[in-house]
Enzyme design. Structure first.
Site, mmCIF file in Angstrom:
data_model
loop_
_atom_site.group_PDB
_atom_site.id
_atom_site.type_symbol
_atom_site.label_atom_id
_atom_site.label_comp_id
_atom_site.label_asym_id
_atom_site.label_seq_id
_atom_site.Cartn_x
_atom_site.Cartn_y
_atom_site.Cartn_z
ATOM 1 N N GLY A 40 -14.512 10.658 -8.594
ATOM 2 C CA GLY A 40 -13.052 10.718 -8.672
ATOM 3 C C GLY A 40 -12.417 9.394 -8.291
ATOM 4 O O GLY A 40 -13.049 8.546 -7.657
ATOM 5 N N GLU A 54 -19.898 9.644 -16.629
ATOM 6 C CA GLU A 54 -20.249 8.263 -16.973
ATOM 7 C C GLU A 54 -19.782 7.966 -18.397
ATOM 8 O O GLU A 54 -19.557 8.885 -19.192
ATOM 9 C CB GLU A 54 -21.771 8.085 -16.918
ATOM 10 C CG GLU A 54 -22.362 8.246 -15.543
ATOM 11 C CD GLU A 54 -21.777 7.252 -14.548
ATOM 12 O OE1 GLU A 54 -21.943 6.049 -14.723
ATOM 13 O OE2 GLU A 54 -21.143 7.707 -13.577
ATOM 14 N N GLU A 95 -21.484 1.227 -0.603
ATOM 15 C CA GLU A 95 -21.290 2.611 -0.155
ATOM 16 C C GLU A 95 -20.869 3.529 -1.305
ATOM 17 O O GLU A 95 -21.325 4.668 -1.419
ATOM 18 C CB GLU A 95 -20.217 2.641 0.944
ATOM 19 C CG GLU A 95 -19.946 4.016 1.514
ATOM 20 C CD GLU A 95 -21.186 4.622 2.170
ATOM 21 O OE1 GLU A 95 -21.742 3.990 3.066
ATOM 22 O OE2 GLU A 95 -21.590 5.742 1.762
ATOM 23 N N LYS A 114 -24.305 2.049 -9.040
ATOM 24 C CA LYS A 114 -25.616 2.585 -8.631
ATOM 25 C C LYS A 114 -26.744 2.092 -9.512
ATOM 26 O O LYS A 114 -27.867 1.864 -9.043
ATOM 27 C CB LYS A 114 -25.586 4.115 -8.598
ATOM 28 C CG LYS A 114 -25.064 4.775 -9.882
ATOM 29 C CD LYS A 114 -23.599 5.110 -9.803
ATOM 30 C CE LYS A 114 -23.005 5.455 -11.154
ATOM 31 N NZ LYS A 114 -21.815 6.265 -11.094
ATOM 32 N N GLY A 130 -12.265 12.171 -15.557
ATOM 33 C CA GLY A 130 -12.764 10.848 -15.153
ATOM 34 C C GLY A 130 -14.020 10.912 -14.294
ATOM 35 O O GLY A 130 -14.367 9.942 -13.629
ATOM 36 N N ARG A 177 -10.827 -5.699 -19.542
ATOM 37 C CA ARG A 177 -10.867 -6.153 -20.934
ATOM 38 C C ARG A 177 -9.485 -6.279 -21.579
ATOM 39 O O ARG A 177 -9.163 -7.283 -22.165
ATOM 40 C CB ARG A 177 -11.752 -5.223 -21.760
ATOM 41 C CG ARG A 177 -13.161 -5.788 -21.896
ATOM 42 C CD ARG A 177 -13.956 -4.962 -22.827
ATOM 43 N NE ARG A 177 -13.953 -3.577 -22.363
ATOM 44 C CZ ARG A 177 -15.029 -2.805 -22.265
ATOM 45 N NH1 ARG A 177 -16.185 -3.281 -22.601
ATOM 46 N NH2 ARG A 177 -14.951 -1.580 -21.837
ATOM 47 N N LYS A 197 -28.840 7.024 -7.936
ATOM 48 C CA LYS A 197 -28.330 7.198 -6.567
ATOM 49 C C LYS A 197 -29.464 7.546 -5.607
ATOM 50 O O LYS A 197 -29.491 7.074 -4.464
ATOM 51 C CB LYS A 197 -27.258 8.287 -6.559
ATOM 52 C CG LYS A 197 -26.003 7.877 -7.351
ATOM 53 C CD LYS A 197 -25.107 9.067 -7.625
ATOM 54 C CE LYS A 197 -23.844 8.654 -8.361
ATOM 55 N NZ LYS A 197 -23.103 9.798 -8.904
ATOM 56 N N VAL A 236 -12.167 3.916 -10.851
ATOM 57 C CA VAL A 236 -12.354 3.502 -9.454
ATOM 58 C C VAL A 236 -11.564 2.217 -9.144
ATOM 59 O O VAL A 236 -10.986 2.068 -8.062
ATOM 60 C CB VAL A 236 -13.857 3.322 -9.133
ATOM 61 C CG1 VAL A 236 -14.064 2.982 -7.667
ATOM 62 C CG2 VAL A 236 -14.633 4.582 -9.491
ATOM 63 N N VAL A 253 -23.285 5.711 -4.046
ATOM 64 C CA VAL A 253 -23.982 7.000 -3.852
ATOM 65 C C VAL A 253 -23.011 8.054 -3.331
ATOM 66 O O VAL A 253 -22.339 7.833 -2.321
ATOM 67 C CB VAL A 253 -25.150 6.851 -2.842
ATOM 68 C CG1 VAL A 253 -25.807 8.201 -2.564
ATOM 69 C CG2 VAL A 253 -26.187 5.863 -3.357
HETATM 70 N N1 HSE Z 1 -20.580 10.212 -13.130
HETATM 71 C C1 HSE Z 1 -20.730 10.165 -11.732
HETATM 72 C C2 HSE Z 1 -20.760 11.585 -11.182
HETATM 73 C C3 HSE Z 1 -19.579 9.397 -11.129
HETATM 74 O O1 HSE Z 1 -20.383 12.515 -11.918
HETATM 75 O O2 HSE Z 1 -21.152 11.795 -10.054
HETATM 76 C C4 HSE Z 1 -19.741 9.096 -9.669
HETATM 77 O O3 HSE Z 1 -20.845 8.256 -9.435
#
Ligand code: HSE
Length: 430
Positions: free
Chosen positions: A305, A192, A131, A107, A189, A45, A207, A14, A134
């Site tokens: 995404g 989590e 924003e 979140k 991507g 990092r 969320k 992101v 969620v």
């Molecule tokens: N891992 C989360 C999902 C990323 O798949 O919705 C977006 O919050």
């Protein structure tokens, strides 16, 4: 033109997308916000890692993200590190205390500390915007807070985790295993850092805690949410459900009960295949809001995404630049109350029950008798013989309480004809 100087903490999926939008759309964003939004500092990092973006040398690089909070040049801290505590929390708290605006996609942080952080923001007259926390890029929070400000909300129902929706959809459509599709979601991507947060329903519950707090004027309460993920969903159940006229989706639901309390739950649901939210597929997310004046409102779009989630982060920055970001929870924190929640055992609805049993006479009749003893009738039944002398008996019940269902299923699971633990999936009515 006025400038808005920002520092970005975290250059993962992101963070990279946010950096790209801000550098590629400077002039459009300036027209829309009345300010030039400029990245003046970043923190991640590993400075040497190739992220596919050029970070100009005049941008200050911090190894320690929390230092962004005391950089006098930074007016807005954009926190894209993640995690409810640790560096993300320390950074956001310090930034708000130092009278800097904060934008975050985190979140877990907002579900846990969003009320206290909003108090600090309120006291210091700075913005706290989340924003992107969620439903990825879908402007559901803005939609509820601003667009639906005239409405009382009675139910929120969302496909809140892109990874789960991606997995469930692909398992059924491509006949692929859970693990195989999860790997693809990770490579894209969406997942989590710890994918159990996705597949166990924890991310969706974070969320839900945030969106439910906004919709119902309560303090976010993650602990009260019933959480069940998608790890037990099989290709068989996805296909049997389809045969009966349903899709399966992981939903996050917050609804008012007849007694004026709140049910907050995250679990897989059977949804009639006629209902739009049940047809939201792949990484798309959705939020359905039931309101009094407007009726049902349906938001859908990318739930995860790089550019998609960055779209929501940048929208928050535009609000701050345009000086219209206040009251993150839509009301003053003093007006937010503790929610009164009901336990899942009080849930009433229809249920999908699947019993795998030895194929012998009297099994169906025994199952329906046990259900009838607990007052459970059913509206649909499907029987599938397996090649291994077993049969799958699938029933859709009428409305019944969760405790009655669990009691009956427990009894059936102990019968000598039962070959596998029964499957119970709630059916959500729309
Ligand atoms: N891992 C989360 C999902 C990323 O798949 O919705 C977006 O919050």
């Amino acid at each position: 033109m006025k400038k808005l100087k920002i520092g970005i903490a975290g250059l993962g999926t992101v963070g990279r997308g946010t950096f790209k939008i801000l550098t590629q759309k400077t002039s459009l964003l300036a027209k829309r916000s009345g300010a030039e939004i400029e990245v003046v500092a970043v923190s991640a990092r590993d400075k040497s890692r190739d992220r596919g973006i050029q970070i100009p040398s005049q941008i200050t690089w911090y190894e320690d993200a929390v230092k962004l909070a005391s950089d006098a040049n930074v007016e807005v801290v954009v926190e894209l590190i993640g995690g409810a505590d640790g560096v993300a929390y320390n950074l956001v708290k310090a930034a708000l205390e130092n009278k800097k605006h904060v934008v975050t996609a985190n979140k877990a942080l907002i579900a846990k500390h969003g009320f206290d952080l909003a108090k600090i923001a309120e006291k210091n007259n700075v913005a706290l915007c989340f924003e992107a926390s969620v439903a990825g890029g879908i402007p559901a929070l803005k939609g509820i807070r601003e667009g639906l400000a005239a409405n009382k909300i009675s139910k929120i129902c969302g496909i809140l985790n892109g990874t789960c929706n991606f997995i469930i959809t692909k398992m059924k459509n491509e006949n692929r295993s859970f693990d195989d599709v999860l790997k693809e979601a990770q490579a894209l991507g969406y997942a989590e850092a710890d994918p159990s947060f996705d597949v166990d329903g924890i991310d969706a519950a974070h969320k839900l805690a945030v969106i439910s707090a906004l919709a119902f004027g309560i303090k976010p309460n993650f602990a009260s949410i019933y959480k069940e993920g998608i790890t037990k969903i099989t290709i068989d159940d996805l296909k049997f459900a389809e045969e009966l006229g349903y899709n399966i989706r992981l939903l996050g639901i917050a609804n008012e009960t007849a007694e004026g309390k709140l049910e907050q739950r995250v679990h897989p649901c059977l949804i009639s295949s006629e209902v739009p939210i049940g047809n939201v597929s792949g990484v798309l997310g959705a939020v359905l809001v039931n309101t009094d004046a407007l009726g049902p409102v349906f938001f859908t779009g990318a739930g995860a995404g790089e550019m998609q989630t960055a779209s929501a982060v940048v929208a928050d920055l535009v609000d701050i630049a345009a000086n219209r970001a206040r009251n993150p929870w839509g009301i003053a924190t003093d007006d937010m109350v503790e929610g009164q929640f009901v336990d899942i055992s009080h849930h009433v609805g229809e249920y999908y029950l699947r019993f795998k049993a030895k194929d012998k006479d009297g099994v169906l009749s025994s199952i329906t008798t046990i259900l009838a003893q607990n007052g459970i009738g059913f509206e649909k039944v499907l029987q599938k013989l397996g090649s291994d002398k077993t049969a799958n008996i699938i029933l859709i019940t009428h409305d019944v309480s969760e405790s009655k269902v669990m009691e009956s299923v427990d009894k059936i699971s102990k019968m000598d004809y039962t070959a596998e633990a029964p499957v119970v999936i709630r059916v959500e009515a729309f």
